[in-house]
Design a protein around this motif. Structure first.
Motif, short mmCIF file in Angstrom:
data_model
loop_
_atom_site.label_atom_id
_atom_site.label_comp_id
_atom_site.label_asym_id
_atom_site.label_seq_id
_atom_site.Cartn_x
_atom_site.Cartn_y
_atom_site.Cartn_z
N GLY A 198 0.70 -1.30 -0.01
CA GLY A 198 -0.13 -0.03 0.01
C GLY A 198 0.84 1.19 0.01
O GLY A 198 2.21 1.25 0.20
N THR A 199 0.19 2.30 -0.01
CA THR A 199 0.78 3.76 0.03
C THR A 199 0.10 4.79 0.98
O THR A 199 -1.03 4.53 0.85
N ALA A 200 0.79 5.51 1.29
CA ALA A 200 -0.23 6.64 2.01
C ALA A 200 0.52 7.86 1.76
O ALA A 200 1.96 8.07 1.64
N PHE A 201 -0.05 9.08 1.76
CA PHE A 201 0.41 10.31 1.54
C PHE A 201 -0.38 11.49 2.67
O PHE A 201 -1.35 10.93 3.15
N ASN A 202 0.12 12.39 2.72
CA ASN A 202 -0.48 13.56 3.84
C ASN A 202 -1.56 13.94 3.04
O ASN A 202 -2.45 14.62 3.89
N LYS A 203 -1.86 14.20 1.90
CA LYS A 203 -2.74 14.90 1.10
C LYS A 203 -3.46 13.99 0.04
O LYS A 203 -2.65 13.37 -0.58
N LYS A 204 -4.61 14.15 -0.45
CA LYS A 204 -5.34 13.40 -1.24
C LYS A 204 -4.81 13.60 -2.53
O LYS A 204 -4.45 12.77 -3.57
N GLU A 205 -4.54 14.91 -2.87
CA GLU A 205 -3.69 15.08 -4.12
C GLU A 205 -2.57 14.45 -4.41
O GLU A 205 -2.25 14.08 -5.50
N GLU A 206 -1.81 14.22 -3.35
CA GLU A 206 -0.52 14.00 -3.59
C GLU A 206 -0.66 12.31 -3.66
O GLU A 206 0.12 11.52 -4.57
N LEU A 207 -1.60 11.70 -3.25
CA LEU A 207 -1.94 10.34 -3.36
C LEU A 207 -2.31 9.73 -4.89
O LEU A 207 -1.84 9.22 -5.61
N ASN A 208 -3.41 10.99 -5.49
CA ASN A 208 -3.82 10.87 -6.55
C ASN A 208 -2.62 10.73 -7.65
O ASN A 208 -2.62 10.14 -8.90
N GLU A 209 -1.68 11.75 -7.63
CA GLU A 209 -0.56 11.98 -8.42
C GLU A 209 0.10 10.79 -8.64
O GLU A 209 0.60 10.33 -9.50
N TYR A 210 0.38 10.01 -7.11
CA TYR A 210 1.26 9.08 -7.25
C TYR A 210 0.44 7.77 -7.97
O TYR A 210 1.13 7.09 -8.73
N LEU A 211 -1.00 7.71 -7.67
CA LEU A 211 -1.51 6.50 -8.36
C LEU A 211 -1.67 6.68 -9.85
O LEU A 211 -1.67 5.84 -10.49
N GLU A 212 -1.62 7.99 -10.35
CA GLU A 212 -1.60 8.25 -11.75
C GLU A 212 -0.07 7.70 -12.46
O GLU A 212 -0.03 6.87 -13.31
N LYS A 213 1.10 8.08 -11.55
CA LYS A 213 2.18 7.46 -11.88
C LYS A 213 2.42 5.87 -12.03
O LYS A 213 2.91 5.29 -12.63
N LEU A 214 1.75 5.24 -10.94
CA LEU A 214 1.50 4.01 -10.61
C LEU A 214 0.77 3.16 -12.08
O LEU A 214 1.14 2.17 -12.53
#
Length: 654
Positions: A217-233
């Protein structure tokens, strides 16, 4: 007690205080976002009580270490969710890693539906806002505590801790885990997370131990950061060579042949052939190498001389080991001891050195099944291997030449910006794994440092990554998921010559021991192909493409001219085909685009009459009508120079 903060200011307290209390004293806002503390350079839990003067930095989610704490806490929330939904699962370990976290369980495999349900349960736990409470237990009580909870893996971890080690736990609601921390103060501190995948793993990485199920799994402090990471994934998944390479028809694997033994299709084979012909011509004609061809196996005697038998046996495929009437043989894990005997076939003087031997070497390594992946980690592979026999005073220049050759190869391939350099050193705490003493390793490692410093090569250092006979310059690259692999290696060996009785005649007519450089110029063909697939997302430079041009006749009336065009291209060394299917031209163009082809040549009545071709490319779309000989000259020049054309946005053909 004086606490010196990051900005140089000093806080004074008359009594001991926790890191969290000091953060709160600085500001309520800082306390709310605090993840951990850094005390005199060491990361500690917010609950850590400070009693003496020290330097303190409050770590937040904007810091790498703060993000790591969030992810570590998220792994505990995951474990709590698993225990709620799968009570019979046994917990093991759950660390934070570079891009997220994972937790290993002894359980049945988890489906995507299971992961979705676990995410929902994790959200409940986070919303419940459980405070994470740290406590410690004496060794025997800690063992009994985990035994009563029915967690055998935790019991084993406690039993393996050194005597006198503090044994700490974190309690969050009904869930308790053995852990050294640090952790957030509450589960509510996890703002954005996602469970990304699951896979099989082995307890402590040992294939002889329990099979586990790992959830990533992964976790970030902000939803925007998570979404950016998931797009890269998602982009990484599209580029993953193990998926894309199969979809493009470059390679496959078959269970009855075996794991880590890929089969290359005609397309994939053509790409490897192009790389091999280029490298061999480059090394032999421009860099002064002599080509050898040596056996794929040898008697155990050879590997006993080289040291591989004692230091590398677990990584070798051995034949007839326990036979009384057959010689014990082994498939070669590397070519060096074979090429030594090519050198020793004749006597050499210092005037003959450096003596550079290169070979396209097929090697065999007995990799663990859990370590293998696609083309990056396989059991049989082919490598651009070479060994350079030289005098000690030639070493600096020759090592520099090796780095220059590697850089040239990577630049030509267009992947020079993807790499980092590493000095791979021995592990002084495990000296039995290596040849030579402290002085040998300190001097050879310093020699490689000097070479990289002189050539202004930035690098990191890593203990325990050296070959057993010498240190290495390793050129590292990450795959689309961030996992780092060694792509190219340059090794300095000042120990093997004596073991083999290798020598040269020096200026005074005396026998002298040479030094040896073990090196690759491009590394392993399989791993390089995987790297190229991911780097280019399958859209390779024209010179590397297995199909460089597809000729598209508008109708069957123009097949004869299409075949003539194709024949002219092939005569000039261009890999070309004709699409003579009874399909509309727009459909054929879209198919060629999906196949990621560099060029499509559309031909019809006017092209046949004028001896021209209508050029469409992956790079610029419609490039207009060109005389056939003009296009042939242009693409041959592009292939000859190994040009990497950049793509321009194109409109969809209807």
């Amino acid at each position: 007690m004086k606490i010196t903060l990051k900005d140089g200011s000093v806080k004074e307290y008359s009594e001991a205080k926790s890191v969290y209390d000091i953060a709160k004293d600085i500001s309520e806002g800082l306390a709310r976002v605090a993840c951990a503390g850094e005390v005199n350079g060491e990361i500690v839990d917010l609950r850590t009580v400070l009693e003496n003067d020290c330097e303190l930095n409050i770590v937040t989610a904007s810091d790498a270490e703060g993000l790591k704490v969030i992810r570590h806490t998220a792994s505990h929330v995951l474990a709590q969710a698993v225990k709620r939904l799968f009570p019979n699962a046994k917990i093991t370990i759950g660390p934070a890693i570079e891009d997220g976290f994972y937790y290993d369980f002894e359980a049945e495999p988890f489906s995507r539906e299971d992961l979705d349900n676990l995410e929902k349960e994790m959200k409940k736990i986070i919303k419940e806002g459980h405070e994470l409470k740290r406590f410690t237990l004496p060794r025997e009580e800690a063992i009994k505590f985990m035994e009563e909870k029915g967690e055998p893996f935790k019991v084993e971890l406690i039993e393996d801790l050194p005597e006198g080690e503090e044994i700490s736990f974190y309690d969050q609601g009904e869930f308790v885990d053995l852990c050294a921390g640090p952790h957030l103060m509450s589960t509510k501190g996890i703002k954005a997370f996602k469970l990304t995948s699951s896979s099989m793993a082995y307890w402590r990485g040992d294939s002889n131990k329990a099979r586990l199920q790992r959830i990533y799994g992964t976790a970030f402090n902000k939803k925007e950061e998570l979404n950016e990471y998931l797009e890269k994934l998602e982009d990484a998944k599209r580029r993953d060579h193990n998926k894309l390479g199969r979809e493009m028809g470059l390679f496959t694997t078959v269970d009855v042949i075996g794991q880590g033994l890929p089969l290359f299709t005609p397309k994939g084979t053509k790409m490897i052939m192009k790389l091999q012909r280029w490298i061999e011509d480059l090394e032999d004609n421009e860099w002064g190498y002599l080509r050898t061809r040596t056996p794929l196996m040898a008697k155990a005697d050879l590997y006993k001389i080289s040291g591989h038998w004692d230091h590398y046996m677990d990584g070798m495929f051995i034949l007839n080991k326990d036979s009384d009437d057959k010689e014990t043989m082994a498939l070669r894990p590397m070519t060096c001891p074979f090429q030594y005997y090519v050198y020793m076939n004749e006597q050499h003087s210092y005037r003959d050195l450096p003596y550079r031997m290169a070979e396209t070497s097929t090697l065999f390594r007995n990799e663990d099944s859990g370590e293998m992946h696609g083309l990056t980690r396989v059991r049989q592979f082919t490598i651009t291997e070479a060994h350079i026999i030289l005098t000690p005073d030639q070493a600096e220049e020759e090592l520099t030449r090796c780095t220059e050759l590697c850089h040239y190869v990577m630049k030509t391939l267009g992947i020079d910006g993807d790499v980092t350099y590493r000095l791979s050193k021995w592990d002084p705490n495990n000296k039995e794994k290596y040849l030579g003493d402290d002085e040998y390793w300190n001097s050879t490692q310093q020699y490689l440092r000097h070479v990289m410093d002189e050539n202004h090569i930035p690098y990191t250092e890593a203990d325990g990554e050296a070959a057993f006979y010498g240190p290495k310059i390793d050129i590292q690259a990450k795959n689309v998921y961030g996992k780092e692999d060694t792509m190219v290696t340059i090794q300095l060996d000042c120990a093997s010559a004596e073991k083999f009785g290798m020598y040269y005649i020096d200026e005074n007519g005396n026998k002298a021991l040479p030094w040896i450089i073990h090196r690759t110029s491009m590394g392993c063909y399989e791993r390089t192909l995987a790297w190229l697939i991911e780097h280019y997302a399958g859209k390779f430079p024209t010179w590397l493409c297995p199909e460089q041009v597809r000729v598209l006749p508008i109708s069957e009336k123009y097949e004869e001219y299409a075949n003539k065009v194709c024949k002219e291209l092939k005569k000039n060394g261009v890999d070309a085909t004709v699409d003579n299917r009874s399909e509309k031209i727009g459909y054929k163009i879209r198919e060629a685009r999906l196949d990621k082809l560099p060029y499509m040549l559309v031909v019809g009545h006017q092209e046949e009459a004028d001896g021209t071709v209508s050029v469409r490319s992956r790079f610029a779309g419609d490039e207009g009508v060109k005389a056939l000989d003009v296009f042939v000259n242009q693409i041959c020049e592009e292939i000859r120079t190994k040009e990497i054309r950049q793509e321009q946005p194109q409109e969809e053909t209807k």
